[in-house]
Write an enzyme that holds these catalytic residues in place. Structure first.
Site, mmCIF file in Angstrom:
data_model
loop_
_atom_site.group_PDB
_atom_site.id
_atom_site.type_symbol
_atom_site.label_atom_id
_atom_site.label_comp_id
_atom_site.label_asym_id
_atom_site.label_seq_id
_atom_site.Cartn_x
_atom_site.Cartn_y
_atom_site.Cartn_z
ATOM 1 N N TYR A 157 0.859 -1.187 0.000
ATOM 2 C CA TYR A 157 0.000 0.000 0.000
ATOM 3 C C TYR A 157 0.894 1.236 0.000
ATOM 4 O O TYR A 157 1.833 1.325 0.793
ATOM 5 C CB TYR A 157 -0.889 -0.005 1.253
ATOM 6 C CG TYR A 157 -1.784 1.203 1.392
ATOM 7 C CD1 TYR A 157 -2.900 1.373 0.577
ATOM 8 C CD2 TYR A 157 -1.527 2.176 2.363
ATOM 9 C CE1 TYR A 157 -3.738 2.475 0.723
ATOM 10 C CE2 TYR A 157 -2.358 3.278 2.511
ATOM 11 C CZ TYR A 157 -3.460 3.416 1.692
ATOM 12 O OH TYR A 157 -4.279 4.506 1.838
ATOM 13 N N ASP A 253 9.428 2.478 -0.424
ATOM 14 C CA ASP A 253 8.453 3.226 0.356
ATOM 15 C C ASP A 253 8.716 2.881 1.821
ATOM 16 O O ASP A 253 8.353 1.800 2.297
ATOM 17 C CB ASP A 253 7.042 2.815 -0.072
ATOM 18 C CG ASP A 253 5.962 3.510 0.734
ATOM 19 O OD1 ASP A 253 6.283 4.093 1.785
ATOM 20 O OD2 ASP A 253 4.785 3.454 0.315
ATOM 21 N N LYS A 281 4.309 9.999 7.644
ATOM 22 C CA LYS A 281 4.126 10.453 9.035
ATOM 23 C C LYS A 281 5.322 10.197 9.939
ATOM 24 O O LYS A 281 5.541 10.921 10.911
ATOM 25 C CB LYS A 281 2.889 9.754 9.594
ATOM 26 C CG LYS A 281 2.925 8.235 9.342
ATOM 27 C CD LYS A 281 1.525 7.630 9.282
ATOM 28 C CE LYS A 281 1.588 6.234 8.682
ATOM 29 N NZ LYS A 281 0.335 5.780 8.120
HETATM 30 N N1 HOZ Z 1 -4.654 2.421 6.399
HETATM 31 C C1 HOZ Z 1 -3.966 3.312 7.267
HETATM 32 C C2 HOZ Z 1 -2.777 2.658 7.882
HETATM 33 N N2 HOZ Z 1 -2.050 1.782 7.036
HETATM 34 C C3 HOZ Z 1 -4.940 3.785 8.298
HETATM 35 C C4 HOZ Z 1 -4.555 5.043 8.920
HETATM 36 C C5 HOZ Z 1 -5.615 5.658 9.807
HETATM 37 O O1 HOZ Z 1 -6.767 5.251 9.825
HETATM 38 O O2 HOZ Z 1 -5.282 6.605 10.486
#
Ligand code: HOZ
Length: 457
Positions: A157, A253, A281
């Site tokens: 992802y 990544d 982040k």
């Molecule tokens: N899919 C995000 C983490 N891989 C979710 C982040 C979130 O909901 O803050």
């Protein structure tokens, strides 16, 4: 006695009334009541906990329940929640102004530090999220190579830009849903080719089928959005060789792995140098931020030097830079943090393996939250350093297909049982467990006691 200790560290006795009421109200104004799908707890069929505050290894919801936090804002809280050094840096920066939309000294310091800590990067551009970082890195790679196609891996992802929502992991598969998003045009997706993680032959085939057309190969060097999936020995090295031979840009990544698996990220740990790296982040210590960087020749294709356009008013935001600088400087000056988080990770994940082993042959899951059911050989724990995942499948998990074999119903039961025991895990199978510097033996042991109870050990 053991149960008493667990209760003292966590407290879930306050119910979920306030969270439930906020969730109902939120659904009127926000799609699904949340600003990021995972948070709706659909995959685990529970009331999403609305969070009021977090400190160290703990997080409190609006009903005043206290949990041991293993999400850590999905990775960036390497030092634990609300670390005083970062908090102070943010306070001081905020005094001078929240945003200027202009160049600042801190951006120079940040770029310099990032390039020093990640030697594969000669230059770096700050953005606001991992999504922006990967999207922009691909644009630069395309500008640099003059090629259009890219290769990503099934289950990896890279944020939610159109071209990358193809066979993607994370929230897209949390509820057992489709790994492709509606709203992505065929045009946007047609240049995204997908290979299988840990299967170098699948990458070679794509190169062979698309000669001199592949601009970049992008991957999470340790996949962490189909649960944690480690690269097989030699996989990253083989990708490096292939990209060099084919003239394609290799992009790591490191939104999850950067500054976590080692100060220099997964690339340092595995000794494989990508051409470009993306961060999110994790470089902001909790503030919204991202960055992409790499070899000078590639980065000099970016405007205003080159003709690859990318911009942003909040890019290099002074408060985010202050937070990021504080966190990265602290990590640089305190290498013992890595010894600690890795040791705590080992204690936790090996402890879970032992529990699973001891649970072998126990009875099926039931309403008391016991999840026995022949777990010896019935579950798989993948981990590296301070991140890991428990999969409810007996097979080794080394790619998207084997990750998806996990029994999501049993994961959901496990999640709910752990939450009630005060352990705050990601509410979806395909996310990671994050251990921080604030987790001590006491929190890990309390977590293992809760886990053992769940498995009836
Ligand atoms: N899919 C995000 C983490 N891989 C979710 C982040 C979130 O909901 O803050």
């Amino acid at each position: 006695m053991a149960e008493k200790q667990t209760r003292e560290m966590t407290d879930t006795s306050k119910g979920t009334q306030r969270s439930a009421a906020l969730f109902e109200e939120a659904k009127t104004y926000i799609p699904g009541g949340v600003n990021s799908p995972c948070r709706a707890y659909l995959a685990v069929q529970d009331t999403p906990r609305f969070i009021r505050r977090a400190e160290g290894a703990y997080i409190w919801d609006v009903d005043a329940n206290r949990y041991i936090d293993y999400i850590g804002s999905w990775g960036p809280m390497i030092l634990g929640n609300n670390h005083p050094v970062i908090l102070e840096a943010v306070r001081q920066a905020a005094e001078d102004g929240l945003s200027f939309g202009a160049a600042t000294e801190r951006e120079v310091q940040m770029a310099k530090l990032l390039c020093e800590l990640v030697p594969s990067m000669d230059m770096v551009r700050m953005v606001n999220s991992g999504t922006e970082a990967t999207m922009s890195a691909l644009r630069a790679a395309r500008g640099y190579t003059g090629r259009e196609k890219i290769i990503k891996f099934e289950g990896c992802y890279h944020g939610h830009s159109d071209a990358l929502l193809v066979k993607a992991g994370s929230g897209l598969i949390a509820g057992g849903g489709a790994p492709d998003s509606a709203g992505v045009t065929a045009g946007c997706a047609k240049d995204t080719l997908t290979a299988r993680f840990n299967d170098i032959a699948s990458v070679e085939q794509l190169f062979a089928d698309n000669p001199r057309q592949i601009a970049a190969v992008i991957l999470e060097p340790v996949a962490a959005n189909m649960g944690v999936v480690l690269p097989n020995e030699g996989f990253l090295e083989a990708l490096r060789r292939l990209c060099t031979a084919e003239g394609a840009v290799l992009i790591f990544d490191e939104v999850i792995t950067g500054f976590r698996l080692a100060l220099g990220g997964a690339q340092q740990l595995f000794g494989v140098e990508p051409d470009m790296t993306t961060f999110g982040k994790i470089i902001g210590g909790g503030m919204p931020v991202g960055a992409y960087g790499g070899k000078r020749a590639i980065m000099e294709t970016v405007a205003p030097v080159g003709s690859v356009y990318q911009a942003g008013t909040l890019s290099g935001n002074p408060v985010a830079m202050a937070a990021g600088l504080a966190q990265l400087t602290y990590l640089k000056e305190h290498p013992e943090v890595y010894n600690h988080i890795n040791a705590m990770g080992t204690l936790l994940f090996d402890g879970i393996r032992e529990i699973l082993s001891a649970a072998g042959g126990k009875g099926e899951g039931n309403s008391t939250g016991k999840l026995g059911s022949g777990l010896h050989g019935g579950c798989t724990v993948n981990s590296i350093g301070s991140i890991g995942s428990l999969f409810f499948t007996p097979q080794p998990v080394m790619d998207f297909a084997s990750a998806k074999a996990s029994d999501l119903t049993r994961f959901a039961a496990y999640f709910r049982a752990m939450l009630r025991k005060g352990i705050y895990l990601a509410p979806a199978q395909f996310e990671a467990v994050f251990v921080s510097a604030a987790h001590t033996k006491a929190e890990i042991e309390a977590t293992l006691r809760a886990c053992a109870e769940c498995f009836g050990v």
